[in-house]
Enzyme design. Structure first.
Site, short mmCIF file in Angstrom:
data_model
loop_
_atom_site.label_atom_id
_atom_site.label_comp_id
_atom_site.label_asym_id
_atom_site.label_seq_id
_atom_site.Cartn_x
_atom_site.Cartn_y
_atom_site.Cartn_z
N THR A 23 0.94 -0.78 -0.45
CA THR A 23 0.28 -0.12 -0.07
C THR A 23 0.79 1.13 -0.06
O THR A 23 1.74 1.18 0.66
CB THR A 23 -1.43 -0.27 1.24
OG1 THR A 23 -1.28 1.30 1.50
CG2 THR A 23 -0.12 -0.27 2.16
N CYS A 42 -2.25 5.82 -5.34
CA CYS A 42 -2.83 4.71 -3.84
C CYS A 42 -3.25 2.99 -4.89
O CYS A 42 -3.24 3.15 -6.09
CB CYS A 42 -4.01 4.80 -3.77
SG CYS A 42 -5.28 3.64 -2.79
#
Length: 230
Positions: free
Chosen positions: A83, A197
């Protein structure tokens, strides 16, 4: 082949992409029967998201350090945080764990510079776009000029991530909204867009942008393959 320790579940939608891309990369390098040596710690993202919303980064640091130590105990030889946003905890992990950590911003910046880009735009969660932990690495360590969307666009990009993408929802209206955000960033001079993202690649692709998109999920996972096979 080194064993990679994946810190995932944030969200599992993109962690599944890491698992797929890393295994495909190892198979491409080593043959059709080969697969990656992986240890995975997968969080309950609801717990992580609640602490993010509360701004409790010390608690998040502690959780991420615990995950890293568990992976080290399981035999991992290098760490991959699956992430972008939770790379805010990378300094805490590096201070508490001896394993090398492959930072997601580095292969992204290397790919951008190799293609001749110096003025780029960053899409991601509000944390990633607005705080220094990610942008500063791109700017100070890699010499990139990084644009972020205007405030109302940042709010919409963030909303779509947390209300839709992490839940596996892909909405055409949100794709159109992202296209409009990208167009405004290109009008300000961005020659490339960082999908900062790991879920955004589920929503938009090359056909949605007049300039190249740099998918941090794929770039990070491919760099992890290279590190595992080095």
């Amino acid at each position: 082949m080194k064993t990679l320790g994946l810190i995932g579940g944030m969200s599992w939608e993109s962690t599944a992409e890491y698992y797929r891309i890393i295994n495909q990369g190892v198979r491409a390098c080593l043959g059709p029967k080969a697969s990656a040596k992986l240890a995975l710690w997968s969080f309950d993202f609801a717990e992580i998201a609640a602490l993010q919303a509360a701004g409790d980064w010390p608690a998040l640091d502690a959780l991420m350090v615990d995950a890293a130590r568990r992976l080290e105990a399981a035999g991992a030889e290098a760490l991959v945080i699956c992430t972008n946003t939770m790379h805010k905890c990378a300094p805490a992990i590096a201070a508490a764990c001896q394993l090398p950590l492959l930072h997601i911003a580095d292969p992204t910046a290397q790919a951008l510079k190799a293609d001749g880009h110096t003025k780029v735009a960053l899409l991601g969660t509000a944390f990633t776009m607005e705080q220094a932990f990610y942008r500063a690495r791109l700017e100070e360590q890699h010499g990139l000029e990084v644009l972020i969307p205007r405030a109302e666009d940042r709010a919409e990009v963030h909303r779509v991530i947390y209300e839709e993408l992490v839940a596996g929802r892909i909405e055409d209206t949100s794709r159109e909204a992202y296209r409009a955000v990208i167009a405004r960033l290109v009008a300000r001079g961005a020659t490339a867009i960082i999908l900062g993202c790991t879920e955004i690649m589920l929503l938009v692709g090359p056909e949605d942008s007049p300039v190249p998109l740099y998918d941090t999920t794929r770039l990070h996972a491919e760099a992890a393959v290279a590190a595992a096979l080095a």
